[in-house]
Design a protein around this motif. Structure first.
Motif, PDB file in Angstrom:
ATOM      1  N   ASN A  13       0.153  -0.834   6.970  1.00  0.00           N
ATOM      2  CA  ASN A  13       0.616   0.480   7.409  1.00  0.00           C
ATOM      3  C   ASN A  13      -0.005   1.497   6.462  1.00  0.00           C
ATOM      4  OD1 ASN A  13       1.975   2.808   8.067  1.00  0.00           O
ATOM      5  ND2 ASN A  13       3.998   2.095   7.400  1.00  0.00           N
ATOM      6  N   LYS A  15       0.029   4.605   6.649  1.00  0.00           N
ATOM      7  CA  LYS A  15       0.780   5.866   6.589  1.00  0.00           C
ATOM      8  C   LYS A  15      -0.213   7.034   6.706  1.00  0.00           C
ATOM      9  CE  LYS A  15       4.323   3.439   4.125  1.00  0.00           C
ATOM     10  NZ  LYS A  15       5.428   3.454   3.186  1.00  0.00           N
ATOM     11  N   HIS A  99       9.919   3.337  11.918  1.00  0.00           N
ATOM     12  CA  HIS A  99       9.746   3.212  10.476  1.00  0.00           C
ATOM     13  C   HIS A  99      10.787   4.119   9.792  1.00  0.00           C
ATOM     14  CE1 HIS A  99       8.098   3.496   6.460  1.00  0.00           C
ATOM     15  NE2 HIS A  99       7.426   2.385   6.730  1.00  0.00           N
ATOM     16  N   GLU A 101      10.599   6.041   7.394  1.00  0.00           N
ATOM     17  CA  GLU A 101      10.122   7.395   7.080  1.00  0.00           C
ATOM     18  C   GLU A 101      10.237   8.298   8.302  1.00  0.00           C
ATOM     19  OE1 GLU A 101       6.368   6.224   5.424  1.00  0.00           O
ATOM     20  OE2 GLU A 101       7.418   5.369   3.704  1.00  0.00           O
ATOM     21  N   GLU A 171      12.546  -3.965   6.707  1.00  0.00           N
ATOM     22  CA  GLU A 171      12.076  -3.181   5.570  1.00  0.00           C
ATOM     23  C   GLU A 171      13.251  -2.475   4.897  1.00  0.00           C
ATOM     24  OE1 GLU A 171       7.637  -2.120   6.000  1.00  0.00           O
ATOM     25  OE2 GLU A 171       8.798  -0.556   6.952  1.00  0.00           O
ATOM     26  N   ALA A 175      13.219  -0.631  -0.969  1.00  0.00           N
ATOM     27  CA  ALA A 175      12.052  -1.393  -1.446  1.00  0.00           C
ATOM     28  C   ALA A 175      10.733  -0.764  -1.031  1.00  0.00           C
ATOM     29  CB  ALA A 175      12.123  -2.823  -0.919  1.00  0.00           C
ATOM     30  N   ILE A 176      10.798   0.275  -0.190  1.00  0.00           N
ATOM     31  CA  ILE A 176       9.557   0.853   0.347  1.00  0.00           C
ATOM     32  C   ILE A 176       8.923   1.825  -0.640  1.00  0.00           C
ATOM     33  CG2 ILE A 176       8.587   2.321   2.155  1.00  0.00           C
ATOM     34  CD1 ILE A 176      10.636   1.137   4.080  1.00  0.00           C
ATOM     35  N   GLY A 177       7.721   1.493  -1.047  1.00  0.00           N
ATOM     36  CA  GLY A 177       6.953   2.382  -1.910  1.00  0.00           C
ATOM     37  C   GLY A 177       7.543   2.548  -3.300  1.00  0.00           C
ATOM     38  N   GLY A 216       8.097  -3.840   2.288  1.00  0.00           N
ATOM     39  CA  GLY A 216       8.727  -3.161   1.151  1.00  0.00           C
ATOM     40  C   GLY A 216       8.131  -3.692  -0.137  1.00  0.00           C
ATOM     41  N   SER A 217       7.092  -2.998  -0.611  1.00  0.00           N
ATOM     42  CA  SER A 217       6.417  -3.388  -1.857  1.00  0.00           C
ATOM     43  C   SER A 217       5.899  -4.820  -1.848  1.00  0.00           C
ATOM     44  CB  SER A 217       7.322  -3.141  -3.070  1.00  0.00           C
ATOM     45  OG  SER A 217       7.659  -1.780  -3.150  1.00  0.00           O
ATOM     46  N   MET A 218       5.507  -5.296  -0.670  1.00  0.00           N
ATOM     47  CA  MET A 218       4.845  -6.603  -0.636  1.00  0.00           C
ATOM     48  C   MET A 218       3.442  -6.404  -1.196  1.00  0.00           C
ATOM     49  SD  MET A 218       4.148  -9.128   2.567  1.00  0.00           S
ATOM     50  CE  MET A 218       5.133 -10.565   2.706  1.00  0.00           C
ATOM     51  N   LEU A 236       4.662  -6.351   6.635  1.00  0.00           N
ATOM     52  CA  LEU A 236       4.232  -4.996   6.966  1.00  0.00           C
ATOM     53  C   LEU A 236       3.989  -4.328   5.615  1.00  0.00           C
ATOM     54  CD1 LEU A 236       3.646  -2.804   9.031  1.00  0.00           C
ATOM     55  CD2 LEU A 236       6.068  -2.228   9.072  1.00  0.00           C
ATOM     56  N   ILE A 237       2.736  -4.025   5.363  1.00  0.00           N
ATOM     57  CA  ILE A 237       2.330  -3.690   4.006  1.00  0.00           C
ATOM     58  C   ILE A 237       1.806  -2.264   3.915  1.00  0.00           C
ATOM     59  CG2 ILE A 237       0.705  -4.358   2.176  1.00  0.00           C
ATOM     60  CD1 ILE A 237       1.182  -7.090   4.377  1.00  0.00           C
ATOM     61  N   GLY A 238       2.434  -1.470   3.063  1.00  0.00           N
ATOM     62  CA  GLY A 238       2.011  -0.083   2.890  1.00  0.00           C
ATOM     63  C   GLY A 238       0.952   0.024   1.808  1.00  0.00           C
ATOM     64  N   GLY A 239       1.393   0.330   0.605  1.00  0.00           N
ATOM     65  CA  GLY A 239       0.494   0.570  -0.529  1.00  0.00           C
ATOM     66  C   GLY A 239      -0.629  -0.450  -0.678  1.00  0.00           C
TER      67      GLY A 239
HETATM   68  P1  PGA Z   1       5.087  -0.374   0.864  1.00  0.00           P
HETATM   69  O1  PGA Z   1       5.372   0.205   2.331  1.00  0.00           O
HETATM   70  O2  PGA Z   1       4.415  -1.688   1.041  1.00  0.00           O
HETATM   71  O3  PGA Z   1       4.188   0.659   0.225  1.00  0.00           O
HETATM   72  O4  PGA Z   1       6.400  -0.486   0.170  1.00  0.00           O
HETATM   73  C1  PGA Z   1       5.788  -0.631   3.352  1.00  0.00           C
HETATM   74  C2  PGA Z   1       6.056   0.175   4.587  1.00  0.00           C
HETATM   75  O5  PGA Z   1       6.569   1.295   4.463  1.00  0.00           O
HETATM   76  O6  PGA Z   1       5.773  -0.264   5.713  1.00  0.00           O
END
Ligand code: PGA
Length: 257
Positions: A13, A15, A99, A101, A171, A175-177, A216-218, A236-239
């Motif tokens: 993701n 973003k 999501h 956000e 998520e 834990a997100i970001g 969530g911070s995976m 589902l991976i953000g950063g």
């Molecule tokens: P993150 O984001 O891996 O940066 O915590 C995950 C997400 O919001 O989908």
């Protein structure tokens, strides 16, 4: 994971990050680091304006392109919105809905999440439906109740055939970001409960076949352990999805039994 019954999916993701011109170098680096034989589906969910570029760039290394949101409307006077038809037309295979956000900053309700998932399903796009509790809810022992409610609301009116195309992403908002990952036990516990909720609605077989992701911070370090959990079918991976080498390491972490 349980590859016998369901797909493993690693979805990035992005973003509101990256640019169209950054996709080519990113994909070259990703390809160089990616395992040759992948044990999972790989998806990158980009901002809408980059999906078409991602569709093309992802072809030769089998990375599917996805969106991050979709309109609840089909077409018309909805300035700024992107419809499921438009996503289908440019080749998006997946799209994130609900999501946290979007729920937090854009007032997205459970009813809207449900409507969005249905719009995507009508066009053959797999919705990645996000659910997850806040820190306050976790501390008040409301996690299971809240997540179960979100899952039921998101799937309302979706039949078992359509469910096969749905992906759930657990998520936890805290834990997100934040760099604070749920422990693999915490993540497993909730993913197992999500499957139980789906089992109650649809029965054992459909529940067994649904892919449930953790997000969530995976990252490249914790992915292996999270993916080793029986009810976590991917991430589902953000950063970490913005770093090609790290994302490739997460993809490689799916090669375990
Ligand atoms: P993150 O984001 O891996 O940066 O915590 C995950 C997400 O919001 O989908």
């Amino acid at each position: 994971m349980n590859r016998k019954y369901r797909k493993t999916i690693i979805a990035g993701n992005w973003k509101m990050n990256m640019t169209n011109s950054g996709i080519k170098p990113f994909m070259e680096e990703l390809k160089a680091n990616m395992p040759k034989a992948k044990q999972c589906d790989v998806v990158l969910c980009t901002p809408a304006v980059m999906i078409q570029t991602m569709v093309k760039a992802g072809k030769d290394c089998k990375v599917a392109a996805g969106g991050q949101d979709v309109s609840i409307y089909d077409k018309g006077a909805y300035t700024g919105e992107v419809s499921a038809t438009m996503l289908e037309d440019i080749g998006a295979k997946y799209c994130i809905v609900g999501h946290s956000e979007r729920r937090q900053y854009h007032g997205e309700t459970d009813m809207m999440v449900n409507a969005k998932a249905k719009k995507l399903l009508e066009k053959g796009i797999n919705p990645i439906i996000c659910v997850g509790e806040s820190l306050e809810q976790r501390e008040n022992d409301l996690t299971m109740e809240y997540v179960a409610y979100q899952v039921k609301a998101a799937l309302s009116g979706i039949d078992a055939t359509a469910l096969r195309h749905c992906v759930i992403a657990y998520e936890p908002i805290w834990a997100i970001g934040t760099g604070k990952t749920a422990t693999s036990e915490q993540a497993q516990e909730v993913c197992e409960e999500i499957r139980a909720v789906i089992r109650k609605i649809y029965g054992a077989r459909p529940a067994r076949a649904v892919s449930i992701l953790y997000g969530g911070s995976m990252n490249a370090k914790n992915a292996y352990e999270l993916l080793a959990q029986p009810d976590i079918d991917g991430g589902l991976i953000g950063g970490a999805s913005l770093k090609p080498a790290d994302f490739a390491t997460i993809v490689a972490a799916t090669a375990q039994d």
